[in-house]
Design an enzyme around this catalytic site. Structure first.
Site, short mmCIF file in Angstrom:
data_model
loop_
_atom_site.label_atom_id
_atom_site.label_comp_id
_atom_site.label_asym_id
_atom_site.label_seq_id
_atom_site.Cartn_x
_atom_site.Cartn_y
_atom_site.Cartn_z
CG ASN A 110 4.61 7.26 1.16
OD1 ASN A 110 4.68 7.21 -0.06
ND2 ASN A 110 3.86 6.43 1.86
CG HIS A 131 -2.07 0.94 1.11
ND1 HIS A 131 -1.97 2.29 1.39
CD2 HIS A 131 -3.36 0.72 0.73
CE1 HIS A 131 -3.15 2.85 1.19
NE2 HIS A 131 -4.01 1.93 0.79
CG HIS A 132 1.32 5.47 -2.41
ND1 HIS A 132 2.56 5.81 -1.94
CD2 HIS A 132 1.16 6.16 -3.57
CE1 HIS A 132 3.14 6.66 -2.76
NE2 HIS A 132 2.32 6.89 -3.77
CB SER A 133 -0.44 4.10 3.83
OG SER A 133 -0.68 2.71 3.96
#
Length: 478
Positions: free
Chosen positions: A308, A150-152
């Site tokens: 990120n 997941h991008h999180s």
């Protein structure tokens, strides 16, 4: 709202907070049922696939290196504090591994279709947010592995780092486990109170410079661009395409014209979008295509942290420019101008400021913004530096790595550009219903690189003469 695990009374765990950016990716997915925000990398590997025992051994290397892989997201009631990463008490690696196969003849088209399907599947919020898919029966006796997170949890660079951790070690792994370094100092009511007390003093310092630098960025994001088929509602299905280019060839072009490899790659992409618009009967105009270009803010020491660390610029693609060399010059100049404005640093300041605001307020603001349809951006392109040396998995050579990024917010196509060994690969994700011609982008990229390479080899002084940059103006632009 999300179905993420919630706080349980009496639960005691070691945890770290998600940053505002990490949280924002979860909020974005929650606001749109049509999207899945998993970032992927697909390795195409020579030879037969490993046995399940062999594959599990390789997976264990990654689990030892990244404790974050054993953690799930827990959210507090009413978002009164930031979401946190906590150890999953029921963690089972088997939950994150899936074995599948493509139908005969197992060609690239079949693999691309499988990847497109995987990009539509949301990751289970009740468990750590990653998955590995092993793909058998590829043509020429090959197999593939797709790693999706997941991008999180990851950005482009940390996503590739995660992928590398599942490959054979190129040197003894003596580094300490890395779980990311998101701060937990602001968790709880005391931390919130401390932030609130400091806010009147910290806000002006952040605001003055940030507002000045962010004004062009905010305008580009909010002001409607010229109407085109690149921006609009998206469905739940995806298409996926690949374009391959040679890094030595891109370096040759960059050296000939005094620009970077990234400039060459972005210029080839601009030409491909121009060709796509023309093929749809749309006349490319100035300002027609604004594109988000993520910029890594990751220091070398944070290479292995799963989180990120990106900012972004929003640039106008010169799709109206017909001449390849003028288009390359325009890309180089526009990207340089955005960088010198300080937009990247200003955005980081805003994210730092968000960490000082109450979590519930930030979550509400993010959800509110995401519910408004954006009409200013038509594409996203991210350039990720990948492994410079060939990788192996259980002794089998990794032939190629294809990057995959999701689509969202009415952006119907996204492109991930990944270097691996001496190849630069463009992984293109598109909305199924509105991008049936996704292969036009892939072929357009390859065609533009070939044109630029031919122009570079025609340059005066290429053979032992003067290689200094000369004006890149020939022909005309529309």
């Amino acid at each position: 709202m999300s179905s993420s695990p919630r706080w349980l009374p009496g639960q005691t765990v070691t945890m770290t907070e998600l940053s505002p950016l990490d949280t924002g990716f979860m909020e974005l997915e929650d606001t749109d049922r049509h999207i899945s925000l998993g970032i992927g990398a697909v390795a195409i590997v020579a030879g037969p696939p490993p046995t399940r025992a062999e594959f599990r051994a390789g997976l264990e290397r990654g689990l030892r290196r990244h404790p974050r892989l054993r953690q799930r997201v827990r959210r507090a009631p009413f978002d009164i504090t930031a979401p946190v990463w906590e150890d999953d008490p029921n963690f089972d690696p088997a939950h994150h591994i899936r074995w599948t196969a493509v139908p005969r003849p197992g060609d690239e088209a079949a693999l691309r279709e499988l990847i497109a399907t995987e990009l539509t599947e949301r990751l289970d919020r009740d468990h750590p947010l990653w998955q590995v898919v092993v793909v058998d029966h590829l043509a020429d006796g090959r197999w593939a592995m797709m790693v999706k997170a997941h991008h999180s949890m990851v950005d482009g660079i940390s996503g590739i780092t995660l992928f590398e951790s599942f490959c054979d070690a190129t040197e003894p792994d003596t580094a300490a486990p890395v779980a990311g370094d998101a701060s937990s100092s602001g968790a709880g009511p005391i931390g919130m109170l401390a932030h609130a007390v400091r806010l009147p003093y910290t806000l002006p310092r952040f605001a003055v410079g940030a507002v000045r630098a962010l004004t062009p960025l905010v305008f580009a994001a909010l002001a409607p661009a010229a109407e085109s088929s690149l921006n609009g509602p998206i469905g739940t299905q995806r298409r996926y395409a690949v374009a391959r280019t040679s890094l030595p060839e891109l370096r040759e072009i960059g050296a000939a014209f005094g620009v970077s490899v990234n400039d060459v790659a972005v210029s080839a992409l601009a030409a491909a979008y121009r060709g796509l618009l023309l093929s749809r009967g749309e006349h490319p105009q100035p300002g027609m295509l604004r594109i988000v270009v993520p910029v890594s803010m990751r220091a070398d020491r944070a290479k292995y942290a799963l989180d990120n660390r990106v900012s972004a610029i929003i640039a106008e693609f010169p799709v109206e420019v017909e001449n390849p060399l003028e288009r390359l010059a325009a890309v180089h100049q526009r990207i340089a101008r955005h960088r010198t404005r300080g937009e990247v640093e200003a955005e980081q300041s805003v994210l730092s400021l968000a960490e000082r605001l109450p979590t519930g307020l930030v979550a509400w603001m993010v959800r509110t913004v995401f519910r408004f349809p954006q009409r200013g951006v038509g594409a996203l392109a991210t350039n990720v530096p990948g492994p410079r040396h060939p990788l192996t998995m259980d002794g089998r050579t990794v032939l190629e790595i294809w990057p995959c990024v999701p689509i969202a917010l009415r952006v119907r196509t996204t492109v991930a550009i990944l270097s691996y060994a001496e190849r630069l690969t463009f992984g293109i994700t598109g909305d199924y219903d509105t991008t049936p011609d996704i292969d036009v982008l892939a072929s357009g990229i390859a065609a533009e690189v070939a044109v630029l390479a031919a122009r570079a080899r025609e340059r005066p002084g290429r053979r032992g003469g003067d290689r200094s940059q000369v004006p890149m103006r020939e022909g005309s632009s529309r």
